[in-house]
Design an enzyme around this catalytic site. Structure first.
Site, PDB file in Angstrom:
ATOM      1  N   CYS A  41       0.858  -1.198   0.000  1.00  0.00           N
ATOM      2  CA  CYS A  41       0.000   0.000   0.000  1.00  0.00           C
ATOM      3  C   CYS A  41       0.893   1.248   0.000  1.00  0.00           C
ATOM      4  O   CYS A  41       2.017   1.223   0.490  1.00  0.00           O
ATOM      5  CB  CYS A  41      -0.880  -0.029   1.244  1.00  0.00           C
ATOM      6  N   SER A  43       0.777   3.691   1.842  1.00  0.00           N
ATOM      7  CA  SER A  43       1.155   4.121   3.200  1.00  0.00           C
ATOM      8  C   SER A  43       2.492   3.495   3.619  1.00  0.00           C
ATOM      9  O   SER A  43       3.276   4.120   4.339  1.00  0.00           O
ATOM     10  CB  SER A  43       0.052   3.764   4.204  1.00  0.00           C
ATOM     11  N   HIS A  46       5.017   5.727   2.031  1.00  0.00           N
ATOM     12  CA  HIS A  46       5.195   6.994   2.765  1.00  0.00           C
ATOM     13  C   HIS A  46       6.231   6.807   3.888  1.00  0.00           C
ATOM     14  O   HIS A  46       7.051   7.693   4.143  1.00  0.00           O
ATOM     15  CB  HIS A  46       3.875   7.443   3.394  1.00  0.00           C
ATOM     16  N   HIS A  62       1.163  -3.530   6.360  1.00  0.00           N
ATOM     17  CA  HIS A  62       0.002  -3.355   7.242  1.00  0.00           C
ATOM     18  C   HIS A  62      -1.280  -3.822   6.562  1.00  0.00           C
ATOM     19  O   HIS A  62      -2.364  -3.504   7.026  1.00  0.00           O
ATOM     20  CB  HIS A  62      -0.126  -1.875   7.631  1.00  0.00           C
ATOM     21  N   CYS A 168      -6.655  -3.375   4.338  1.00  0.00           N
ATOM     22  CA  CYS A 168      -6.441  -1.927   4.187  1.00  0.00           C
ATOM     23  C   CYS A 168      -7.191  -1.344   3.001  1.00  0.00           C
ATOM     24  O   CYS A 168      -8.205  -0.683   3.182  1.00  0.00           O
ATOM     25  CB  CYS A 168      -4.963  -1.519   4.118  1.00  0.00           C
TER      26      CYS A 168
END
Ligand SMILES: NC(=O)c1ccc[n+]([C@@H]2O[C@H](COP(=O)([O-])OP(=O)(O)OC[C@H]3O[C@@H](n4cnc5c(N)ncnc54)[C@H](O)[C@@H]3O)[C@@H](O)[C@H]2O)c1
Ligand SMILES: [Zn+2]
Ligand SMILES: [Zn+2]
Length: 372
Positions: A41, A43, A46, A62, A168
């Site tokens: 993902c 995220s 990031h 995650h 997610c």
């Protein structure tokens, strides 16, 4: 105690390294999971790229699923052997927001510490250095110990990859539409940014019965995929000409613009476009997450005068124990084609390459498979 293989970053802004770590047995209120699948993902990216600073060393990932191998004290032993999806925001169940049923805003989640509920980690290097797990679940690993409230059993017949995606992207995107924004039947919807999260917004809009679903991206292949997931219209975005993109979204929706615009990138320019494309009474739903410190702006007078709204949507307002099985059942019934998000399967060792593809906006969802 067992040895596991995991993708670790020493700290935010550094590449992943595959390490062999020691994983202690699950403590009270914890669950040992053999990981089966884990999605990549934005995220994670990031964190990997240092947009968000997290403590390290930390196991990445995650968006994961697995099978319960063992449980700690106080956890239902019936869980052992079950296929599960993992929530990245294990609720504490006792804070004010949890008590109000808004678990996605939990202030006592162990995810905030990237550790277990007691603040410690079950992971160490051979030299004894503690290693954290991203959002308490660090799914890019062969096994993990996770908080019991992160574990959601899946109905029979749900593939591991689908369960991972529910963890997610799907919950974030579908939930933004059906839970945060409560898009009504017949509404018009635009989605800006068609990664795993935006494509899930498209699926959510189709599930909600939106009359028009306008898919917006800079990448034509993403638009084609959105069409398979229920998009009815499309706009090829021109990042250097936001005014043109806004006009195209409005024209495509008719009636002055779409009732709802979902921003699934986390970019100040596309956030402004989401607000700018709204008709009077319209709602912009911000799902994409920016780098820290970034601001977005819009012209205030027409926003207020036209009674427009902006909503922030965290984790699609997910209550994992309730919503994950619902999304799984919708998949099984053919109403959420989650498996169509998958465009690549890879080994843990290929994670940096997967990040390169994601950074270039080329990936829908890439899945790390953990061999059994
Ligand atoms: N709110 C939440 O709870 C939550 C949860 C998960 C992820 N996220 C965030 O959602 C965002 C999206 O995640 P993802 O994994 O789908 O990312 P992604 O990188 O896979 O998708 C982003 C998409 O945006 C497109 N894009 C980039 N610039 C564009 C522009 N100017 N105009 C139009 N399209 C453009 C890319 O081509 C790509 O298809 C990230 O910021 C992620 O951190 C938020
Ligand atoms: Zn995510
Ligand atoms: Zn809580």
């Amino acid at each position: 105690m067992r040895e596991i293989r995991a993708a670790v970053i020493p700290s935010s802004g550094h590449p992943t390294v595959i390490e062999t770590l020691r994983l202690a047995d699950p403590g009270p209120g914890e669950v040992l999971v053999r990981m089966t699948s884990s999605g990549v993902c934005h995220s994670d990216l990031h964190v990997r790229d240092g947009h968000w600073v997290r403590p390290g060393p930390i196991v990445m990932g995650h968006e994961g699923a697995g099978a319960v191998e063992a449980v700690g004290l106080g956890v239902d032993p019936e869980l052992v052997g079950h296929a599960v999806a993992l929530s990245w925001y294990a609720p504490c169940l006792v804070c004010r927001e949890c008590q109000r049923g808004r678990q996605w805003l939990c202030s006592g989640s162990p995810a905030l510490q990237h550790a277990q509920l007691d603040g410690t980690t079950r992971l160490t290097r051979a030299d004894g250095t503690p290693v954290l797990a991203y959002l308490s679940i660090g799914t890019m690993a062969s096994y993990q110990v996770v908080p019991a409230t992160a574990v959601v059993p899946m109905p029979d017949g749900v593939p591991a990859e689908v369960a991972a995606l529910i963890g997610c992207g799907v919950s974030t995107g579908v939930g933004a539409v059906v839970k945060t924004a409560e898009v009504p039947f017949g509404a018009t919807v635009a989605v800006i940014g068609l990664g795993g999260v935006g494509l899930s917004c498209v699926m959510g809009a189709a599930l909600a019965g939106a009359s028009k679903i306008i898919a917006v991206d800079v990448n034509r292949a993403k638009i084609d995929l959105a069409g398979e997931l229920g998009a009815t219209n499309w706009v090829l975005a021109e990042p250097d000409e936001p005014g043109k993109t806004i006009a195209a979204i409005r024209a495509s929706a008719g009636d002055g613009g779409p009732d709802f615009v979902f921003e699934a990138i986390g970019n100040p320019s596309t956030i402004a476009q989401a607000v700018g494309a709204l008709p009077p009474g319209g709602t912009a739903v911000l799902v994409g997450l920016t780098k820290y410190g970034q601001q977005a702006s819009f012209e205030a007078f027409p926003f207020v005068d036209g009674g427009r709204r902006i909503l922030g949507s965290n984790y699609g307002s997910a209550v994992a124990a309730i919503d994950f099985p619902r999304y799984a059942e919708a998949y099984l019934a053919g109403r959420l084609p989650i498996d169509k998000l998958i465009d690549r399967r890879l080994d843990l060792t290929e994670l940096e390459d997967a990040f390169d593809r994601l950074r270039a906006g080329q990936a829908a969802r890439q899945m790390v498979m953990h061999p059994g």
